[in-house]
Design a protein around this motif. Sequence first.
Motif, short mmCIF file in Angstrom:
data_model
loop_
_atom_site.label_atom_id
_atom_site.label_comp_id
_atom_site.label_asym_id
_atom_site.label_seq_id
_atom_site.Cartn_x
_atom_site.Cartn_y
_atom_site.Cartn_z
N ALA A 174 -3.45 8.62 -0.25
CA ALA A 174 -4.43 9.13 -0.77
C ALA A 174 -4.15 8.48 -2.89
CB ALA A 174 -3.41 10.43 -1.70
N VAL A 175 -3.56 6.78 -2.12
CA VAL A 175 -3.60 6.18 -3.06
C VAL A 175 -4.39 5.05 -3.25
CG1 VAL A 175 -2.58 3.78 -3.67
CG2 VAL A 175 -0.64 5.61 -3.08
N PRO A 176 -5.23 5.64 -5.04
CA PRO A 176 -6.35 4.57 -4.55
C PRO A 176 -6.37 2.38 -4.27
CG PRO A 176 -5.80 5.71 -6.87
CD PRO A 176 -4.73 5.83 -5.80
N GLY A 177 -7.25 3.10 -3.84
CA GLY A 177 -7.93 1.29 -3.01
C GLY A 177 -7.06 1.39 -1.44
N VAL A 178 -6.84 2.11 -0.96
CA VAL A 178 -5.85 2.15 0.82
C VAL A 178 -7.38 2.89 1.49
CG1 VAL A 178 -4.77 3.07 2.57
CG2 VAL A 178 -4.06 2.92 -0.37
N ALA A 179 -7.54 1.65 2.24
CA ALA A 179 -8.76 2.82 2.66
C ALA A 179 -8.67 3.19 3.99
CB ALA A 179 -9.29 1.36 3.44
N ARG A 180 -6.97 3.38 4.32
CA ARG A 180 -6.70 3.81 5.88
C ARG A 180 -5.40 3.33 6.05
NH1 ARG A 180 -10.49 0.02 7.18
NH2 ARG A 180 -9.90 -1.20 8.67
N LEU A 181 -4.57 4.24 6.54
CA LEU A 181 -3.80 4.14 7.19
C LEU A 181 -3.59 3.39 8.60
CD1 LEU A 181 -1.25 6.41 6.37
CD2 LEU A 181 -1.88 4.91 4.63
N THR A 182 -3.13 2.28 9.09
CA THR A 182 -2.97 1.80 10.53
C THR A 182 -1.92 1.48 11.03
OG1 THR A 182 -2.48 -0.24 9.32
CG2 THR A 182 -4.97 0.17 9.62
N GLY A 183 -1.71 1.25 12.54
CA GLY A 183 -0.69 1.32 13.01
C GLY A 183 -0.41 0.70 13.99
N VAL A 184 -0.07 -0.38 14.11
CA VAL A 184 -0.44 -1.90 14.91
C VAL A 184 1.04 -1.97 15.23
CG1 VAL A 184 -0.42 -4.26 14.85
CG2 VAL A 184 -2.10 -3.61 13.30
N LEU A 185 1.96 -1.74 14.47
CA LEU A 185 3.48 -1.68 14.77
C LEU A 185 4.06 -0.07 15.23
CD1 LEU A 185 5.47 -3.80 12.74
CD2 LEU A 185 5.01 -4.28 14.47
N GLY A 186 2.96 0.49 15.51
CA GLY A 186 3.85 1.88 15.96
C GLY A 186 3.27 2.60 15.15
N ASP A 187 3.69 3.70 14.96
CA ASP A 187 2.90 4.66 13.34
C ASP A 187 3.01 3.87 12.15
OD1 ASP A 187 3.63 6.82 15.63
OD2 ASP A 187 5.90 7.30 14.90
N ALA A 188 1.82 4.60 11.81
CA ALA A 188 1.37 4.38 10.59
C ALA A 188 2.58 4.18 9.62
CB ALA A 188 0.04 5.20 9.71
N VAL A 189 3.34 5.67 9.34
CA VAL A 189 4.69 4.90 8.66
C VAL A 189 5.90 4.98 9.59
CG1 VAL A 189 5.56 7.25 7.06
CG2 VAL A 189 3.38 6.57 7.14
N ARG A 207 -6.93 -5.66 -5.47
CA ARG A 207 -5.91 -6.51 -5.08
C ARG A 207 -4.68 -5.73 -4.46
NH1 ARG A 207 -1.92 -8.35 -8.32
NH2 ARG A 207 -1.65 -11.23 -8.73
N ALA A 208 -4.68 -6.47 -3.35
CA ALA A 208 -3.86 -6.13 -1.88
C ALA A 208 -2.58 -6.26 -2.88
CB ALA A 208 -3.34 -6.63 -1.33
N LEU A 209 -2.00 -6.45 -3.43
CA LEU A 209 -0.77 -6.64 -4.10
C LEU A 209 -0.26 -5.29 -5.36
CD1 LEU A 209 2.63 -7.18 -4.51
CD2 LEU A 209 1.92 -8.96 -6.52
N ASP A 210 -1.69 -5.15 -6.12
CA ASP A 210 -2.00 -4.09 -6.82
C ASP A 210 -1.25 -2.76 -5.88
OD1 ASP A 210 -1.66 -5.82 -8.81
OD2 ASP A 210 -3.41 -5.24 -9.10
N VAL A 211 -2.77 -2.30 -4.56
CA VAL A 211 -2.27 -1.60 -3.85
C VAL A 211 -1.37 -1.17 -3.33
CG1 VAL A 211 -3.31 -0.72 -2.19
CG2 VAL A 211 -4.74 -1.70 -3.63
#
Length: 239
Positions: A174-189, A207-211
Amino acid sequence: MTGDGSRVQDGWAQAVRSRLGLGRLLPLGGARDGAWIAEEAAAAVLRRAAGGVPGVVLGKLRIAPAETGGTARSAVPAPPSALPPGPLRVEAEAEAAAGGESLPAAVERLRDALFGACADALGLEVAEVDVRVTGLLDAPSDPSAPGGPNPPPVVGPDRGVAAVRGPEAEAAAAVPGVARLTGVLGDAVHRTDHHVRVELAVAAGRRALDVAGAVRSAVAAAAGADRSVAVLVTAVELP
């Protein structure tokens, strides 16, 4: 650590990098920011910036720890095989168009563009940008033609979308600037008793750091005070 232990650790790190296919995991910001970005994602942003510099074609690109300046201990547990917080060095190879402006001027504009993208689009702490000219180009009549002085940027592959499950995942998504959650190392969380790691893609123009900082705050509120939070950016959308 024994020699066998070192080999096991090195093998694990290599396996993680192979699974990621994303290069190094670079620190975003400083030791207290608790954020990292995949080298492939950062490189795609730098190539976009370099694509706006006429008269040069960016070739090989590498982002690594700077030779000068130490590292710091992260305030939160880092993702597997991630680099510790500390200044970085960008090493770039480029070809320059013949018959245009002076070579030093073209190189300086490319260096400025890479520095600017690291700071303004990503939030990487970069100590130096080294540009090495590897050849000269004959500028074609259409400067945007493939292989010309201003080619289209190279964009990394899309790593997909992870399911949003649980309060931490919902808070992050839900955070503005998050396009999607990913799961490269497994679960996204990824949750443990005392830590949460969130993997995500950053939306174009943010800006990636701000997000990452906003996600850490949101997820910390959802996870509770007994858990630290780290963010791994695996992709950055490009406009």
